[in-house]
Write a protein that holds these residues in place. Structure first.
Motif, PDB file in Angstrom:
ATOM      1  N   GLU A 181       1.021  -0.834   0.282  1.00 23.83           N
ATOM      2  CA  GLU A 181      -0.332   0.149   0.160  1.00 23.83           C
ATOM      3  C   GLU A 181       0.281   1.703  -0.176  1.00 23.83           C
ATOM      4  O   GLU A 181       0.825   1.779  -0.679  1.00 23.83           O
ATOM      5  CB  GLU A 181      -0.312  -0.274   1.076  1.00 23.83           C
ATOM      6  CG  GLU A 181      -1.923  -0.944   0.942  1.00 23.83           C
ATOM      7  CD  GLU A 181      -1.843  -2.426   1.867  1.00 23.83           C
ATOM      8  OE1 GLU A 181      -0.518  -2.458   2.347  1.00 23.83           O
ATOM      9  OE2 GLU A 181      -2.217  -3.236   0.986  1.00 23.83           O
ATOM     10  N   LYS A 182       1.702   1.499   0.836  1.00 16.65           N
ATOM     11  CA  LYS A 182       2.977   2.518   0.878  1.00 16.65           C
ATOM     12  C   LYS A 182       3.916   2.046   0.010  1.00 16.65           C
ATOM     13  O   LYS A 182       4.373   4.047  -0.242  1.00 16.65           O
ATOM     14  CB  LYS A 182       2.957   2.770   2.232  1.00 16.65           C
ATOM     15  CG  LYS A 182       2.085   2.511   3.351  1.00 16.65           C
ATOM     16  CD  LYS A 182       3.004   2.869   5.010  1.00 16.65           C
ATOM     17  CE  LYS A 182       1.934   2.539   5.943  1.00 16.65           C
ATOM     18  NZ  LYS A 182       0.760   3.819   6.070  1.00 16.65           N
ATOM     19  N   GLY A 183       4.345   1.329  -0.635  1.00 18.65           N
ATOM     20  CA  GLY A 183       5.453   2.092  -1.647  1.00 18.65           C
ATOM     21  C   GLY A 183       6.721   1.971  -1.143  1.00 18.65           C
ATOM     22  O   GLY A 183       6.623   1.599  -0.145  1.00 18.65           O
ATOM     23  N   LEU A 184       7.703   2.203  -2.315  1.00 18.67           N
ATOM     24  CA  LEU A 184       8.942   1.916  -1.537  1.00 18.67           C
ATOM     25  C   LEU A 184       9.750   3.137  -0.345  1.00 18.67           C
ATOM     26  O   LEU A 184      10.223   2.938   0.463  1.00 18.67           O
ATOM     27  CB  LEU A 184      10.472   2.360  -2.511  1.00 18.67           C
ATOM     28  CG  LEU A 184       9.267   1.522  -3.634  1.00 18.67           C
ATOM     29  CD1 LEU A 184      10.875   1.204  -4.968  1.00 18.67           C
ATOM     30  CD2 LEU A 184       9.359  -0.137  -2.875  1.00 18.67           C
ATOM     31  N   SER A 185       8.928   4.497  -0.629  1.00 22.33           N
ATOM     32  CA  SER A 185       8.955   5.446   0.481  1.00 22.33           C
ATOM     33  C   SER A 185       9.094   5.155   1.572  1.00 22.33           C
ATOM     34  O   SER A 185       8.185   4.397   2.659  1.00 22.33           O
ATOM     35  CB  SER A 185       7.965   6.671   0.579  1.00 22.33           C
ATOM     36  OG  SER A 185       7.536   6.779   0.509  1.00 22.33           O
ATOM     37  N   GLY A 186      10.045   5.608   2.917  1.00 16.32           N
ATOM     38  CA  GLY A 186      10.458   5.092   4.259  1.00 16.32           C
ATOM     39  C   GLY A 186      10.583   3.682   4.643  1.00 16.32           C
ATOM     40  O   GLY A 186      10.329   3.316   5.413  1.00 16.32           O
ATOM     41  N   LEU A 187      11.207   3.170   3.499  1.00 14.06           N
ATOM     42  CA  LEU A 187      11.500   1.642   4.058  1.00 14.06           C
ATOM     43  C   LEU A 187      13.254   1.601   3.929  1.00 14.06           C
ATOM     44  O   LEU A 187      13.534   2.586   2.955  1.00 14.06           O
ATOM     45  CB  LEU A 187      11.339   0.262   2.786  1.00 14.06           C
ATOM     46  CG  LEU A 187       9.958  -0.207   2.217  1.00 14.06           C
ATOM     47  CD1 LEU A 187      10.334  -0.743   0.950  1.00 14.06           C
ATOM     48  CD2 LEU A 187       9.787  -1.182   3.130  1.00 14.06           C
ATOM     49  N   PRO A 188      13.590   0.536   4.618  1.00 14.00           N
ATOM     50  CA  PRO A 188      15.245   0.964   4.439  1.00 14.00           C
ATOM     51  C   PRO A 188      15.826   0.171   3.755  1.00 14.00           C
ATOM     52  O   PRO A 188      14.842   0.252   2.671  1.00 14.00           O
ATOM     53  CB  PRO A 188      15.960  -0.165   5.500  1.00 14.00           C
ATOM     54  CG  PRO A 188      14.262  -0.784   5.810  1.00 14.00           C
ATOM     55  CD  PRO A 188      12.861   0.156   5.743  1.00 14.00           C
ATOM     56  N   ARG A 189      17.245   0.841   2.681  1.00 16.43           N
ATOM     57  CA  ARG A 189      17.574  -0.401   1.950  1.00 16.43           C
ATOM     58  C   ARG A 189      17.640  -1.291   1.611  1.00 16.43           C
ATOM     59  O   ARG A 189      18.304  -2.422   2.432  1.00 16.43           O
ATOM     60  CB  ARG A 189      19.462   0.590   1.810  1.00 16.43           C
ATOM     61  CG  ARG A 189      19.962   0.298   1.186  1.00 16.43           C
ATOM     62  CD  ARG A 189      21.402   0.544   1.405  1.00 16.43           C
ATOM     63  NE  ARG A 189      22.280  -0.027   0.249  1.00 16.43           N
ATOM     64  CZ  ARG A 189      23.207  -0.527   0.162  1.00 16.43           C
ATOM     65  NH1 ARG A 189      24.343  -0.382   1.006  1.00 16.43           N
ATOM     66  NH2 ARG A 189      23.852  -0.578  -0.905  1.00 16.43           N
ATOM     67  N   LEU A 190      17.179  -2.034   1.613  1.00 15.89           N
ATOM     68  CA  LEU A 190      17.142  -3.116   0.831  1.00 15.89           C
ATOM     69  C   LEU A 190      18.045  -4.077   0.396  1.00 15.89           C
ATOM     70  O   LEU A 190      18.395  -3.315  -0.484  1.00 15.89           O
ATOM     71  CB  LEU A 190      15.087  -3.701   0.642  1.00 15.89           C
ATOM     72  CG  LEU A 190      14.281  -3.470   1.138  1.00 15.89           C
ATOM     73  CD1 LEU A 190      12.588  -3.372   0.370  1.00 15.89           C
ATOM     74  CD2 LEU A 190      14.419  -4.152   2.510  1.00 15.89           C
ATOM     75  N   VAL A 191      18.545  -5.089   1.082  1.00 12.61           N
ATOM     76  CA  VAL A 191      19.328  -5.574   0.148  1.00 12.61           C
ATOM     77  C   VAL A 191      19.345  -7.683   0.144  1.00 12.61           C
ATOM     78  O   VAL A 191      18.993  -8.668   0.809  1.00 12.61           O
ATOM     79  CB  VAL A 191      21.239  -6.063   1.131  1.00 12.61           C
ATOM     80  CG1 VAL A 191      21.597  -6.839   0.570  1.00 12.61           C
ATOM     81  CG2 VAL A 191      21.556  -4.910   0.484  1.00 12.61           C
ATOM     82  N   LEU A 192      19.606  -7.819  -1.391  1.00 13.94           N
ATOM     83  CA  LEU A 192      19.644  -9.544  -1.069  1.00 13.94           C
ATOM     84  C   LEU A 192      20.598  -9.721  -2.072  1.00 13.94           C
ATOM     85  O   LEU A 192      21.722  -9.324  -2.073  1.00 13.94           O
ATOM     86  CB  LEU A 192      18.397  -9.592  -2.556  1.00 13.94           C
ATOM     87  CG  LEU A 192      18.710  -9.202  -3.942  1.00 13.94           C
ATOM     88  CD1 LEU A 192      18.860  -9.977  -4.829  1.00 13.94           C
ATOM     89  CD2 LEU A 192      17.294  -8.933  -4.274  1.00 13.94           C
ATOM     90  N   PHE A 193      20.855 -11.325  -2.000  1.00 18.17           N
ATOM     91  CA  PHE A 193      22.185 -11.953  -2.460  1.00 18.17           C
ATOM     92  C   PHE A 193      22.306 -12.781  -3.133  1.00 18.17           C
ATOM     93  O   PHE A 193      21.132 -13.958  -2.894  1.00 18.17           O
ATOM     94  CB  PHE A 193      22.761 -12.648  -1.220  1.00 18.17           C
ATOM     95  CG  PHE A 193      23.043 -11.983   0.620  1.00 18.17           C
ATOM     96  CD1 PHE A 193      23.937 -10.515   0.238  1.00 18.17           C
ATOM     97  CD2 PHE A 193      21.835 -10.917   1.519  1.00 18.17           C
ATOM     98  CE1 PHE A 193      24.316 -10.288   1.354  1.00 18.17           C
ATOM     99  CE2 PHE A 193      21.786 -10.333   2.540  1.00 18.17           C
ATOM    100  CZ  PHE A 193      23.330 -10.152   2.420  1.00 18.17           C
ATOM    101  N   ALA A 194      22.972 -13.201  -4.410  1.00 23.89           N
ATOM    102  CA  ALA A 194      22.830 -14.682  -5.204  1.00 23.89           C
ATOM    103  C   ALA A 194      24.379 -14.732  -5.189  1.00 23.89           C
ATOM    104  O   ALA A 194      25.693 -13.915  -5.089  1.00 23.89           O
ATOM    105  CB  ALA A 194      22.069 -14.143  -6.265  1.00 23.89           C
ATOM    106  N   SER A 195      24.494 -15.414  -5.644  1.00 20.46           N
ATOM    107  CA  SER A 195      25.733 -16.238  -6.161  1.00 20.46           C
ATOM    108  C   SER A 195      26.754 -15.214  -7.848  1.00 20.46           C
ATOM    109  O   SER A 195      25.712 -15.145  -8.584  1.00 20.46           O
ATOM    110  CB  SER A 195      26.191 -17.867  -6.824  1.00 20.46           C
ATOM    111  OG  SER A 195      25.745 -18.164  -8.299  1.00 20.46           O
TER     112      SER A 195
END
Length: 446
Positions: A181-195
């Protein structure tokens, strides 16, 4: 036509007149199917035929006469166009077609595609697609059994890249449900991992979803192309120290180039320790689950939260046939993707509306891709599919042994799947010292 009794005329159009000449159309379909049988199906295993009648783009444009005109053309010309399309296309079912990760023809899957193309269904509600929704449910249930989950959910998608994107978005929704509902604003910096050896769709998905390609941390791999768990642990801790929010690890079961299988058990341990969603991209390697001899390659996959698996690759189900499978059976897929369109997903229908599965898809119109896999599975049985996997890996083993016997062929590494990586070194380079000039010339040969 204007004198037709009871004619309904609106804006110069007779609404109750014939739309098309059905008999002529049926004759065209009959003749076109004959061409398909003769030029594609019957020649599928003829090694004397060409893989492709290659033409440069500008020349091929002239041969095919691609221009669309105001008036339609006669059936004989259209049938000749069908022949030309077949003639100048790549025959992916040819014995000597060797391209990325798929080849060959399965006749049961082909018939299934003919049926669905003729019926032209869309798999979103039971009322419009009753058979195909039940088929998809049955196929997903069986695939979940092979992963080793007691229950789960899933959906067929247009490609493994889309399955990976689904999984990434689902993991993000699980991590922070308010994003819907709120979208990306206000979210922390998201990080993902892949080889380092993961499929390029991981970067595409991160870009598409607004996560950003810089927030995909690529984990070092060993000499066989497998993700190194210790390096994953380091990168997770690094992300936390930076103030970022790790939420997802994408492991690969069957990398595109080397055919490597990441150590899923060890990766799952790290995911459990840090509360991360584990997605396994088994688009290529997932079919090994059906083989009692080779399923050990995916040891630990039952600990994943989601899995991408493409039966159109190793199992020849026909493009496209790709499933995203999810361990969560609480309706997470629907919660993440549902838009609750009232005109389509009414809750007061005359049947169990839980079979209206379209609201857990990002698509509205969706092809019945599970049907081709289901019909093929019904025809061959699990043992027939298992033989298909075993044969592919036996062929790879045979190729390795032949490479070892021949001068000028250098095996890169012993394969664990169907990917065989080697160099061909021409006579002019066989006595040259290993160095930058040698590798530059060898790359040109490749």
């Amino acid at each position: 036509m204007l004198q037709k009794k009871n004619a309904v005329l609106v804006d110069g159009v007779i609404l109750n007149g014939p739309i098309m000449d059905s008999k002529s159309g049926e004759k065209f379909v009959e003749e076109a199917c004959k061409i398909i049988m003769e030029e594609i199906v019957q020649k599928a295993d003829d090694v004397t035929e060409k893989v492709c009648e290659w033409q440069a783009p500008e020349k091929l444009k002239k041969i095919l006469d691609l221009e669309m005109r105001d008036t339609g053309e006669c059936h004989q010309k259209i049938l000749q166009l069908c022949r030309d399309v077949i003639k100048y296309s790549v025959k992916t079912n040819h014995p000597r077609f060797f391209n990325q990760l798929y080849a060959g023809i399965d006749h049961y899957s082909l018939v299934a595609r003919f049926i669905t193309e003729a019926l032209n269904p869309s798999v979103y509600t039971y009322e419009v697609s009753p058979v195909f929704l039940l088929v998809e449910e049955a196929v997903i249930k069986k695939m979940i059994e092979f992963i080793g989950w007691e229950e789960g959910d899933g959906i067929f998608n247009p490609g493994g890249s889309v399955s990976n994107m689904y999984a990434m978005n689902l993991a993000r929704y699980k991590f922070c449900p308010e994003i819907k509902e709120k979208g990306l604003s206000g979210l922390p910096r998201l990080v993902l991992f892949a080889s380092e050896e993961c499929h390029y769709s991981m970067k595409k998905a991160a870009s598409f979803l607004g996560i950003g390609t810089e927030n995909v941390y690529f984990i070092k791999t060993d000499e066989r192309g497998k993700m190194i768990p210790e390096e994953l642990e380091k990168q997770v801790q690094r992300a936390r120290k930076e103030g970022s929010a790790p939420f997802l690890v994408c492991a690969t079961a069957g990398t595109t180039v080397l055919g490597a299988f990441d150590p899923l058990d060890k990766i799952a341990d790290i995911c459990e320790k840090h509360g991360l969603w584990l997605h396994v991209d088994a688009s290529w390697g997932g079919s090994a689950l059906i083989s009692r001899k080779h399923h050990r390659l995916l040891h630990g996959i039952h600990r994943a939260d989601s899995v991408a698996w493409n039966p159109h690759k190793m199992l020849l189900a026909g493009i496209q046939c790709c499933a995203l499978l999810v361990k969560d059976n609480s309706g997470l897929l629907k919660k993440c993707y549902s838009a609750e369109a009232a005109y389509l997903f009414q809750q007061d229908k005359f049947y169990d509306v839980s079979y209206d599965t379209g609201d857990k898809s990002i698509q509205c119109s969706r092809r019945p891709d599970a049907f081709k896999f289901w019909l093929m599975w019904k025809a061959l049985g699990t043992t027939g599919l298992e033989e298909r996997v075993n044969r592919a890996l036996a062929l790879a083993r045979y190729l390795v042994e032949e490479i070892k016997k021949r001068a000028g062929f250098q095996l890169l590494l012993e394969p664990e799947y169907a990917n065989v990586c080697f160099w061909y070194i021409p006579p002019s380079l066989r006595k040259m010292e290993d160095g930058p000039e040698f590798w530059q010339k060898l790359h040109q040969v490749s």
